[in-house]
Scaffold this active site. Structure first.
Site, PDB file in Angstrom:
ATOM      1  N   ARG A 238      -2.430   3.329  -4.072  1.00  0.00           N
ATOM      2  CA  ARG A 238      -1.996   3.846  -4.966  1.00  0.00           C
ATOM      3  C   ARG A 238      -1.520   5.110  -5.032  1.00  0.00           C
ATOM      4  O   ARG A 238      -1.296   6.186  -4.509  1.00  0.00           O
ATOM      5  CB  ARG A 238      -2.477   3.601  -6.790  1.00  0.00           C
ATOM      6  CG  ARG A 238      -3.048   2.935  -7.154  1.00  0.00           C
ATOM      7  CD  ARG A 238      -2.441   1.717  -7.414  1.00  0.00           C
ATOM      8  NE  ARG A 238      -2.882   0.900  -8.407  1.00  0.00           N
ATOM      9  CZ  ARG A 238      -2.828  -0.784  -8.409  1.00  0.00           C
ATOM     10  NH1 ARG A 238      -2.596  -1.115  -6.517  1.00  0.00           N
ATOM     11  NH2 ARG A 238      -3.208  -1.478  -8.614  1.00  0.00           N
ATOM     12  N   GLU A 267       6.952   5.288  -9.027  1.00  0.00           N
ATOM     13  CA  GLU A 267       6.955   3.729  -8.676  1.00  0.00           C
ATOM     14  C   GLU A 267       7.413   2.851 -10.084  1.00  0.00           C
ATOM     15  O   GLU A 267       7.674   3.339 -11.421  1.00  0.00           O
ATOM     16  CB  GLU A 267       5.858   2.895  -8.733  1.00  0.00           C
ATOM     17  CG  GLU A 267       5.889   2.457  -6.917  1.00  0.00           C
ATOM     18  CD  GLU A 267       4.453   1.562  -7.040  1.00  0.00           C
ATOM     19  OE1 GLU A 267       3.672   2.015  -5.922  1.00  0.00           O
ATOM     20  OE2 GLU A 267       4.280   0.135  -7.556  1.00  0.00           O
ATOM     21  N   HIS A 285       5.397  -2.397  -2.453  1.00  0.00           N
ATOM     22  CA  HIS A 285       4.362  -2.586  -3.410  1.00  0.00           C
ATOM     23  C   HIS A 285       4.316  -4.234  -3.218  1.00  0.00           C
ATOM     24  O   HIS A 285       3.204  -5.135  -4.192  1.00  0.00           O
ATOM     25  CB  HIS A 285       4.300  -2.277  -4.825  1.00  0.00           C
ATOM     26  CG  HIS A 285       2.732  -1.995  -5.375  1.00  0.00           C
ATOM     27  ND1 HIS A 285       2.321  -1.236  -6.402  1.00  0.00           N
ATOM     28  CD2 HIS A 285       1.706  -2.628  -5.235  1.00  0.00           C
ATOM     29  CE1 HIS A 285       0.808  -1.170  -6.794  1.00  0.00           C
ATOM     30  NE2 HIS A 285       0.273  -2.513  -5.276  1.00  0.00           N
TER      31      HIS A 285
HETATM   32  C1  GLV Z   1      -2.326  -4.305  -6.420  1.00  0.00           C
HETATM   33  O1  GLV Z   1      -2.288  -3.037  -6.412  1.00  0.00           O
HETATM   34  C2  GLV Z   1      -3.573  -4.761  -7.356  1.00  0.00           C
HETATM   35  O2  GLV Z   1      -4.229  -4.057  -7.729  1.00  0.00           O
HETATM   36  O3  GLV Z   1      -3.916  -6.354  -7.328  1.00  0.00           O
END
Ligand code: GLV
Length: 325
Positions: A238, A267, A285
């Site tokens: 993250r 983001e 991402h």
């Molecule tokens: C993607 O980032 C997730 O948390 O599945």
């Protein structure tokens, strides 16, 4: 009468078929997120919400949607949902653990290799028509094999990343809030160290922790200064786990050699200076973005939602305290 649910975004066909069979589903077919106001309006009379990590589900949503029973996130991470508020309002929260570990680990390696061997930089060079002659001393990257990999967070994804490192004959260090089982350490050949040792000794540092207050800015100025000047940082966890401004400074000043990022602090905003740097590989991402895995995640989220709205315990309940017995 079928239970009413809202899908905040379109899902893969396999997931849609299940949801239409079991529920009366309303779908936001537009390829943009709903505003909070619109989300609340469309949730009126719905028992379930299937949403993405781009939807912020907080107190305001729970207060505005008294009939809501479940928020089913199509993601393993659920930092977009205020779970405490959900629990207060007795709304179940579910996620999609387990199905994206290998896909995310594969992509972590894609970032690592691309950053170490300057793949995206070289790609830009070829496209710009600059490949006019083979040269001995251009695009010299770093070897990966036999180097030291530092895994921060040896959970399911961290383990899958470490397992792949065995094929590169790497020394594997890891750090975590608690030490892994001895069998896992032995299987992976991973050595438990403290955070500082991991940062000082690793050639590649890869982050696999969830976003909690304790992991926010886990990597900041101090940590970047502990890393080797030749080290590469990979973040497919993250964004806020890394202090992005501190990272930009470290990359500019060559205090570390490079980075591979799939996630960002704000983001979808990306620190503008990152876009100017050649020693960083950037992705939007997409670590879990394979056809198979995104389909499995969506199906799992639908199954979690259906269980909850039909009075069963959802298989992947986050706030387990809501289900006693
Ligand atoms: C993607 O980032 C997730 O948390 O599945």
């Amino acid at each position: 009468m079928k239970p009413k649910v809202l899908l905040s975004r379109m899902l893969p066909q396999a997931a849609l078929e299940i949801v239409h069979r079991e529920c009366d589903a309303e779908i936001n077919k537009a390829d943009v997120a709903l505003s909070k106001k619109e989300l609340i309006a469309r949730l009126q009379g719905k028992a379930g919400l299937i949403c993405l990590l781009t939807d912020t589900i907080d107190e305001e949503v729970f207060q505005g949607c008294p009939g809501l029973k479940v928020v089913s996130n199509v993601a393993v991470g659920y930092n977009n949902i205020d779970v405490k508020a959900a629990t207060r309002h007795r709304v179940m929260v579910t996620n999609t653990p387990g199905v994206l570990d290998d896909t995310t680990a594969d992509f972590t390696w894609a970032l690592l290799i691309a950053a170490a061997r300057r793949v995206t930089e070289a790609d830009r060079f070829v496209r710009a028509g600059k490949f006019t002659e083979w040269r001995l001393m251009v695009f010299l990257g770093q070897d990966i094999y036999k180097k030291t990999l530092g895994v921060v967070g040896l959970g399911r994804i961290g383990k899958a990343v470490a397992r792949r490192a065995m094929g590169f004959d790497m020394r594997i260090l890891y750090t975590d809030v608690r030490r892994a089982e001895e069998t896992a350490e032995r299987e992976l050949g991973a050595t438990f160290v403290d955070k500082e040792t991991l940062l000082r000794e690793s050639d590649f540092v890869t982050l696999h922790v969830p976003l909690f207050p304790e992991t926010t800015h886990y990597i900041s100025e101090r940590e970047l200064n502990l890393m080797k000047p030749t080290a590469i940082l990979i973040n497919a966890a993250r964004g806020p786990v890394v202090d992005e401004k501190a990272l930009v400074r470290a990359l500019k000043e060559k205090r570390i050699a490079g980075a591979g990022l799939d996630v960002y602090e704000r983001e979808p905003l990306v620190e503008p200076d990152l876009l100017e740097l050649d020693n960083v590989v950037l992705a939007p991402h997409i670590a879990s973005a394979s056809v198979e895995t995104r389909t499995r995640m969506a199906v799992m989220a639908v199954e979690n939602c259906i269980a909850a709205v039909t009075g069963k315990r959802p298989p992947n309940l986050v706030n387990k305290e809501l289900w006693q017995g």
